[in-house]
Design a protein around this motif. Structure first.
Motif, short mmCIF file in Angstrom:
data_model
loop_
_atom_site.label_atom_id
_atom_site.label_comp_id
_atom_site.label_asym_id
_atom_site.label_seq_id
_atom_site.Cartn_x
_atom_site.Cartn_y
_atom_site.Cartn_z
N GLU A 81 0.82 -1.20 0.00
CA GLU A 81 0.00 0.00 0.00
C GLU A 81 0.86 1.26 0.00
O GLU A 81 0.55 2.25 -0.68
CB GLU A 81 -0.93 -0.01 1.22
CG GLU A 81 -2.07 -1.02 1.14
CD GLU A 81 -1.64 -2.45 1.41
OE1 GLU A 81 -2.43 -3.37 1.20
OE2 GLU A 81 -0.47 -2.66 1.86
N VAL A 84 2.30 1.81 -3.55
CA VAL A 84 1.31 2.39 -4.46
C VAL A 84 1.11 3.87 -4.14
O VAL A 84 1.00 4.71 -5.03
CB VAL A 84 -0.03 1.62 -4.38
CG1 VAL A 84 -1.12 2.34 -5.17
CG2 VAL A 84 0.15 0.20 -4.92
N GLY A 85 1.10 4.22 -2.88
CA GLY A 85 0.96 5.62 -2.51
C GLY A 85 2.09 6.47 -3.03
O GLY A 85 1.90 7.64 -3.40
N ILE A 88 1.76 8.11 -6.61
CA ILE A 88 0.60 8.98 -6.83
C ILE A 88 0.88 10.35 -6.22
O ILE A 88 1.33 10.46 -5.08
CB ILE A 88 -0.67 8.36 -6.24
CG1 ILE A 88 -1.05 7.10 -7.03
CG2 ILE A 88 -1.82 9.36 -6.25
CD1 ILE A 88 -2.21 6.34 -6.48
N TYR A 103 -3.21 7.32 3.18
CA TYR A 103 -2.89 6.61 1.93
C TYR A 103 -1.39 6.58 1.64
O TYR A 103 -0.97 6.00 0.66
CB TYR A 103 -3.62 7.28 0.77
CG TYR A 103 -5.12 7.09 0.82
CD1 TYR A 103 -5.72 5.97 0.24
CD2 TYR A 103 -5.94 8.03 1.44
CE1 TYR A 103 -7.10 5.80 0.28
CE2 TYR A 103 -7.31 7.86 1.49
CZ TYR A 103 -7.89 6.74 0.91
OH TYR A 103 -9.25 6.57 0.95
N ILE A 105 0.61 8.87 0.57
CA ILE A 105 0.84 9.48 -0.74
C ILE A 105 2.28 9.96 -0.84
O ILE A 105 2.85 10.49 0.11
CB ILE A 105 -0.15 10.65 -0.94
CG1 ILE A 105 -1.59 10.13 -0.99
CG2 ILE A 105 0.18 11.44 -2.20
CD1 ILE A 105 -1.89 9.16 -2.10
N TRP A 372 -6.98 11.07 -7.33
CA TRP A 372 -6.02 10.20 -6.65
C TRP A 372 -6.67 9.07 -5.86
O TRP A 372 -6.12 7.97 -5.76
CB TRP A 372 -5.11 11.02 -5.74
CG TRP A 372 -5.82 11.75 -4.63
CD1 TRP A 372 -6.32 13.01 -4.66
CD2 TRP A 372 -6.13 11.22 -3.34
NE1 TRP A 372 -6.92 13.32 -3.47
CE2 TRP A 372 -6.82 12.23 -2.65
CE3 TRP A 372 -5.90 10.01 -2.71
CZ2 TRP A 372 -7.27 12.06 -1.34
CZ3 TRP A 372 -6.35 9.82 -1.40
CH2 TRP A 372 -7.03 10.84 -0.73
N ARG A 373 -7.85 9.30 -5.29
CA ARG A 373 -8.48 8.25 -4.49
C ARG A 373 -8.81 7.03 -5.33
O ARG A 373 -8.46 5.89 -5.00
CB ARG A 373 -9.76 8.77 -3.83
CG ARG A 373 -9.55 9.81 -2.75
CD ARG A 373 -10.88 10.26 -2.18
NE ARG A 373 -10.73 11.39 -1.26
CZ ARG A 373 -10.67 12.66 -1.63
NH1 ARG A 373 -10.74 12.97 -2.93
NH2 ARG A 373 -10.53 13.62 -0.75
N TYR A 376 -5.63 5.36 -6.68
CA TYR A 376 -4.96 4.55 -5.66
C TYR A 376 -5.65 3.19 -5.54
O TYR A 376 -4.99 2.14 -5.56
CB TYR A 376 -4.98 5.28 -4.32
CG TYR A 376 -4.42 4.46 -3.17
CD1 TYR A 376 -3.08 4.53 -2.83
CD2 TYR A 376 -5.24 3.61 -2.43
CE1 TYR A 376 -2.56 3.78 -1.78
CE2 TYR A 376 -4.73 2.84 -1.39
CZ TYR A 376 -3.40 2.92 -1.08
OH TYR A 376 -2.89 2.16 -0.05
N THR A 379 -5.11 1.09 -8.82
CA THR A 379 -3.72 0.68 -9.02
C THR A 379 -3.34 -0.41 -8.03
O THR A 379 -2.65 -1.38 -8.39
CB THR A 379 -2.79 1.89 -8.89
OG1 THR A 379 -3.18 2.89 -9.83
CG2 THR A 379 -1.35 1.49 -9.17
#
Length: 835
Positions: A81, A84-85, A88, A103, A105, A372-373, A376, A379
């Motif tokens: 996780e 992936v953040g 983005i 998240y 990010i 982005w939500r 995320y 992806t």
């Protein structure tokens, strides 16, 4: 970008369009196979026709064993996780600090109107506080073995243009005219220092595009039409921003991360269309558009931004060959590739919140400002399912961490505690402004100086006139505090000097009159005029005429000349434009481009010393060819039929004067004006003079439809009837159109719990006619084109229509509009609305 609408006045107040911004993300999608297949097929089809050996081989040499070992250690502790953040990037107007933590990010950006606390721009203290809050959230260790700090990116494209008090340098088109790489490096160094004061880590600069069609609204972001200038500038700019690679100053406390952009060919699109298609052979793509990247890579640029545009029909964001085979493998780029504003969503089969094709093509960080939500979520699912291989995700994360480690983000304190943070004394310092003033002096191009009217003696009686003389926003252009520029509050530019004040400082007998009127006859008149501020989309034009109708400053210039007063024209523009009539009406003519905050640099060249000798000589030379005709575009040095008015490299000096003869003022038949009378609002841009009048409890903001901020969103509070009327204040006779097969066409999206009506208003309070949408249409919340035949408004006095498009809403909700125009009714059938 953030929501920045203006509340309309309750009665008959004009709500001027501000470049505020908001976006509605597309619905989330799990249809990953459909999203991926088209881009893969396109890339595969292109591969046989490519030759990677055409591209230069360079190396960024960023693979430090010590840093790679730290990356290995970090990645071993990161969750899927978190990874992936990291890939983005979200806009601060669409994400909270708490969500950055939740998240994990990897990056936050501030778009052109996304300042601190929901403002379009801010003070140094406001910026530091905002950046601090997001950073603190990103390093909060709760729930993770290792927390990865964010890096914050921003468009500082001609100085730190997002903070009150920053030094604004000339835009790139003027800097290209300087032909001074060392000064470019100094400009970049100053920009980095001022960015550090607000806590920012990263700028989306330099732009290394080579604009080949001056109708493109971003032409002023390019240094020239020929790649020679950008090849000498790009490495110097990267060094100025980041410091010299391999030295102790590299990315120290006074430097920031740079971005070479936009890879590749964004300046070569057909017709100068923004986000269009660059149709070139691979050899020409390399020759014309790649020259800025090798020096930037060799200087250690840590990021490259992918272009919105296409190359021969393939979106760059989805082009594996260009992003991976060419940029990363052949050209040795070891930094990370960041996307542009939701540009991944333009790949065939993709949406803004679902696009594995971009990551597979080689993109490392999605710029997903408001999407982005969903991105995320999708992806993450695609990595888990194997649609995105773990190895590709890990490579992207490694590249991002490499940049963060070189920047030292893990070893720095929070932004507010860094050495330069909050240092207002470093914004617009005399030293920084002196660099900018030198850049202005070196960028000005003297096109004409008949009779030696320049330089002007400091004791001469000087009349200064024109809209650009006392207008910091106009001389600064787009990307000045706001995305499109045009901020009218003089207090927003405390460390700036207008051209008028620069002339007053240099001369002892200066009179200012906006319209050029006078009582005491002057010895000479200086008229400052030109284009109003703009950025992409709104800056696109259909021909290269400045004033096709001759209704702007031409009348004043001709009047002064007829009165025997020598006229000096100072022309502000983001590109060379057809100004033959203005040149004929001027004794001297200076292309000043968009000089930024230091108007005194203009006066340095116009006003001489006590003996009347030049204090400085002109040294600027055209980096774009100047058109002979209003329809002469594209026009570039080396063209087979090359016939400009002033050639690439042209520029007069006091030491080497030359005469300019009388110029042809005729205009070929059929040349269209920039805004046809049948189009009132297009791609988020009003026709000249048009605006939105708001009545009732209604607010407005900008949103995305097909491109960034290309639509207006009107929110209705539901506390009574709300009205919006598009108008330029001039009643018009549309009776002929109503008797023909003409329709009012509106591209819109309605999400209203209540009644929505579309209509027209004429030149009296009780003269209006409306057609209602159905309840389903009013609440559909989907983009659609609504057409209404003008004959449906036959109960209106169509000989005196003040607003050809009005919107009336009773209820709560929102209506977004991206285009309003008259179109021919193809089937000649009357189309009216109704329940």
């Amino acid at each position: 970008m953030a929501n920045h609408g203006h509340r309309g006045a309750l009665a008959c107040a004009v709500a001027l369009i501000m470049a505020g911004c908001s976006s509605v993300a597309p619905p989330e999608s799990d249809d990953t196979a459909d999203a991926l297949a088209p881009a893969q097929e396109t890339a595969a089809a292109a591969a046989p026709d490519t030759d990677v050996t055409l591209w230069p081989q360079v190396s960024s040499d960023l693979n430090s064993p010590a840093i790679e070992a730290r990356i290995d250690a970090l990645m071993a502790k990161m969750t899927l996780e978190q990874k992936v953040g990291q890939v983005i990037q979200a806009d601060n107007g669409s994400i909270t600090p708490e969500e950055v933590k939740q998240y994990r990010i990897g990056s936050v950006l501030s778009g052109g109107n996304s300042g601190p606390d929901g403002k379009p721009y801010g003070t140094i203290d406001e910026w530091v506080a905002d950046v601090d809050a997001y950073y603190a959230a990103s390093v909060d260790p709760e729930g993770v073995e290792v927390a990865i700090p964010i890096i914050w990116g921003i468009d500082a494209v001609h100085g730190h243009n997002n903070v009150i008090g920053g030094t604004l340098f000339p835009h790139n088109i003027g800097l290209g005219a300087m032909r001074d790489p060392d000064l470019m490096g100094e400009i970049a160094r100053v920009t980095a220092i001022e960015l550090r004061t607000t806590g920012h880590d990263w700028t989306f600069a330099p732009t290394v595009a080579v604009p080949r069609d001056d109708r493109w609204g971003r032409s002023y972001e390019g240094f020239g039409e020929d790649p020679e200038i950008v090849a000498t500038y790009s490495g110097k700019i990267v060094e100025g921003l980041q410091g010299t690679f391999g030295s102790d100053e590299f990315l120290n406390d006074t430097h920031i991360i740079s971005t070479a952009k936009h890879f590749l060919g964004d300046g070569g699109t057909t017709g100068g269309q923004d986000q269009g298609d660059t149709q070139l052979s691979e050899a020409d793509l390399v020759r014309l558009h790649a020259a800025g990247y090798p020096p930037a890579i060799e200087a250690g640029a840590l990021s490259v931004m992918a272009s919105f545009s296409e190359w021969n029909g393939t979106k760059i964001h989805g082009d594996h060959y260009l992003l991976t085979d060419v940029l990363k493998n052949r050209m040795g780029f070891d930094g990370f590739i960041v996307g542009d504003w939701n540009a991944h969503g333009q790949i065939d089969g993709c949406t803004n919140d679902d696009c594995p094709a971009a990551l597979l093509a080689g993109l490392d960080m999605y710029m997903a400002p408001d999407s982005w939500r969903g991105l995320y979520k999708n992806t993450l699912a695609e990595v888990k399912s194997g649609v995105i291989p773990q190895e590709r995700l890990d490579d992207a994360v490694r590249r991002i961490l490499r940049a963060k480690l070189y920047f030292g983000i893990f070893d720095q304190p929070r932004p507010s505690e860094r050495p330069l943070a909050g240092r207002a004394d470093l914004l617009g310092t005399p030293e920084h402004r002196a660099v900018a003033r030198q850049a202005v002096r070196e960028s000005l191009v003297l096109l004409k100086n008949q009779g030696g009217v320049l330089p002007i003696r400091p004791d001469a009686k000087v009349l200064v006139a024109g809209e650009g003389a006392d207008n910091i926003a106009k001389q600064a252009g787009g990307w000045s505090l706001t995305w499109q520029g045009g901020v009218t509050d003089a207090a927003a530019f405390p460390n700036a000097q207008s051209i008028l004040d620069g002339i007053r400082e240099a001369g002892s007998n200066v009179t200012y009159s906006l319209d050029g009127s006078y009582t005491d006859r002057p010895d000479v008149a200086i008229v400052v005029f030109g284009e109003d501020p703009y950025a992409e989309f709104r800056g696109d034009i259909v021909n290269v005429a400045y004033d096709l109708d001759g209704t702007r400053e031409l009348v004043l210039l001709q009047k002064l000349k007829a009165e025997g007063i020598p006229v000096v024209s100072v022309f502000l523009s983001g590109r060379p434009l057809w100004v033959n009539r203005e040149l004929n009406a001027s004794d001297a003519f200076v292309a000043a481009w968009l000089p930024g905050s230091e108007g005194g640099g203009v006066a340095d060249l116009l006003i001489g010393d006590a003996e009347g000798a030049p204090r400085f000589d002109f040294r600027g030379r055209l980096s774009f060819s100047w058109p002979r005709r209003a329809d002469q575009t594209p026009l570039n040095v080396g063209d087979a039929d090359y016939d400009p008015l002033f050639t690439y490299g042209y520029g007069l000096t006091y030491a080497a004067p030359a005469a300019v003869g009388e110029l042809d003022e005729s205009v070929a038949e059929g040349i269209a004006t920039a805004n046809a009378s049948s189009t009132f609002f297009e791609n988020g841009d009003f026709a000249a003079g048009w605006t939105a009048m708001i009545f009732g409890d209604v607010t407005q903001a900008r949103v995305d439809h097909m491109a960034q901020e290309d639509a207006l969103l009107f929110r209705f509070a539901g506390t009574g009837q709300g009205d919006v009327a598009f108008s330029d204040g001039t009643p018009r006779n549309y009776l002929r159109e109503s008797n023909g097969d003409i329709e009012l066409a509106i591209t819109m999206k309605s999400d209203v719990d209540g009644r929505v009506e579309i209509g027209m208003r004429c030149d009296s309070d009780d003269c209006a006619s409306f057609q209602p949408l159905t309840a389903t249409q009013a609440a559909a919340n989907e983009w659609t084109e609504v057409r209404v035949s003008l004959s449906c408004f036959s109960d209106l006095d169509l000989t005196s229509v003040l607003s050809p498009f009005s919107l009336r809403v009773t209820g709560a909700g929102s209506v977004a509009v991206s285009d309003v125009r008259f179109l021919e009714d193809a089937d000649a059938q009357e189309t009216c609305l109704g329940e």
